[in-house]
Design an enzyme around this catalytic site. Structure first.
Site, mmCIF file in Angstrom:
data_model
loop_
_atom_site.group_PDB
_atom_site.id
_atom_site.type_symbol
_atom_site.label_atom_id
_atom_site.label_comp_id
_atom_site.label_asym_id
_atom_site.label_seq_id
_atom_site.Cartn_x
_atom_site.Cartn_y
_atom_site.Cartn_z
ATOM 1 N N LYS A 8 0.710 -1.230 0.127
ATOM 2 C CA LYS A 8 0.036 -0.033 -0.087
ATOM 3 C C LYS A 8 0.875 1.416 0.150
ATOM 4 O O LYS A 8 0.460 2.275 0.003
ATOM 5 C CB LYS A 8 -0.841 -0.071 1.350
ATOM 6 C CG LYS A 8 -1.872 -1.100 1.515
ATOM 7 C CD LYS A 8 -2.584 -1.126 2.785
ATOM 8 C CE LYS A 8 -3.265 -2.418 3.163
ATOM 9 N NZ LYS A 8 -3.351 -2.480 4.724
ATOM 10 N N HIS A 43 24.703 -10.979 1.475
ATOM 11 C CA HIS A 43 24.127 -11.990 2.247
ATOM 12 C C HIS A 43 25.088 -12.404 3.373
ATOM 13 O O HIS A 43 25.384 -13.625 3.252
ATOM 14 C CB HIS A 43 23.702 -12.995 0.955
ATOM 15 C CG HIS A 43 22.683 -14.249 1.551
ATOM 16 N ND1 HIS A 43 22.136 -14.086 2.930
ATOM 17 C CD2 HIS A 43 22.044 -14.868 0.788
ATOM 18 C CE1 HIS A 43 21.296 -15.268 2.753
ATOM 19 N NE2 HIS A 43 21.094 -15.707 1.812
HETATM 20 N N1 CP Z 1 20.799 -19.424 -0.095
HETATM 21 C C1 CP Z 1 19.664 -18.740 -0.104
HETATM 22 O O1 CP Z 1 19.659 -17.652 0.136
HETATM 23 O O2 CP Z 1 18.586 -19.543 -0.511
HETATM 24 P P1 CP Z 1 17.068 -18.665 -0.400
HETATM 25 O O3 CP Z 1 16.990 -17.969 -1.524
HETATM 26 O O4 CP Z 1 16.100 -19.988 -0.706
HETATM 27 O O5 CP Z 1 16.850 -18.353 0.906
#
Ligand code: CP
Length: 304
Positions: free
Chosen positions: A80, A129
């Site tokens: 939204k 990540h």
């Molecule tokens: N490795 C990893 O980040 O997998 P997903 O995208 O499934 O979380």
């Protein structure tokens, strides 16, 4: 209050301590069953995930805590028009710690500015990540018995592959690691990773387009998927997606004790025949992902 936005938020000593705890969890899980009783983890996933979200949830449940959250931005009020800052300010009222994934690079940093609880970056666009990196480090440590003095090849989409950028960040803090960057010209690692990370730390690296030529010198091979969701052109993705396919045949020239890692999901860059090769470690990585996230949740919540 500590967050995990980038793996460089932790020192080598802190990472080693986390990996020690994760190793202990892997054999003495019952000791940790009530460590986070009455604590709540929120998982806010504005982008799809299987491993990261579910391993975070499994981690918190195995620590005796509870979870809430969403797995699809369209089921949240961001659809939204609510800002990341406002969403985080609200969810901070309902939880003790937040793991979030977002397609925009830097969104977890923005979140951390309005949060009253620790923020964990569970993947931001093609940037970082860091919890996958903890998973990767635990897997390499378990397989090789060390996190120094080895040759690692990164193969595939090194431009958009955020797991590659974060793992290089972490390995640059270690000693004697040589990196072989294997990718098509179009998917080479971004310049900032070379200048601000590898050059800055004096890390030895080379770039090539030839996987088969690079294979014999590697102690670890880190395969990656071509990240379809980051491409602007479907034609360009289709042209590049099959650049590298690892097969048992190609592995004949690799070291007998080379470890094959992949953050998953896999599309077709590793043939399923390779799964039965003792060098394949990618499903062990999945299991390790839960242990490192249990250790991380405890650390950020200040639980001993
Ligand atoms: N490795 C990893 O980040 O997998 P997903 O995208 O499934 O979380």
């Amino acid at each position: 209050m500590k967050n995990l936005l980038s793996i460089t938020d932790f020192s080598v000593a802190e990472i080693d301590e986390l990996l020690e705890v994760a190793s202990d969890i892997s054999v003495n899980g019952e000791k940790y069953a009530e460590k986070c009783k009455n604590k709540i983890l929120a998982t806010l996933f504005f982008e799809p995930s299987t491993r990261t979200r579910l391993s975070f949830e499994s981690a918190m449940l195995s620590l005796g805590g509870k979870t809430l959250g969403f797995s699809d931005a369209n089921s949240s009020s961001s659809s939204k028009g609510e800002s990341v800052s406002d969403t985080i300010r609200v969810v901070s009222c309902y939880s003790d710690i937040i793991a979030m994934r977002h397609p925009k690079e830097g969104a977890p940093l923005v979140a951390s500015m309005s949060s009253t609880v620790p923020i964990i970056n569970a993947g931001d666009g093609g940037h970082n990540h860091p919890t996958q990196t903890l998973t990767d480090l635990l897997t390499i440590k378990t397989e090789k018995g060390k996190l120094d003095d080895f040759v690692i090849g990164f193969c595939g989409d090194l431009k958009f592959g955020r797991t590659v950028h974060s793992l290089i960040d972490a390995l640059a803090m270690r000693k004697g690691i040589k990196v072989v960057l294997i990718s098509p010209e179009e998917l080479k690692v971004p310049d900032y990773v070379k200048t601000d990370v590898m050059d800055k730390h004096g890390m030895e690296y080379e770039e090539t387009t030839d996987l088969e030529k690079a294979l014999p010198k590697l102690d670890v091979l880190y395969m990656t998927r071509v990240q379809q969701e980051r491409f602007f052109s479907e034609d360009e993705y289709l042209r590049l997606r099959d650049s590298y396919i690892l097969t048992l045949d190609k592995l004949q020239n690799a070291k007998k004790d080379m470890s094959i890692l992949h953050p998953l999901p896999r599309v077709n860059e590793i043939s399923v025949d390779v799964d039965k090769d003792p060098r394949a470690c990618y499903f062990k990585q999945v299991q390790n992902g839960k242990y490192v996230r249990m250790a991380l949740i405890m650390k950020l919540l200040g639980v001993k």
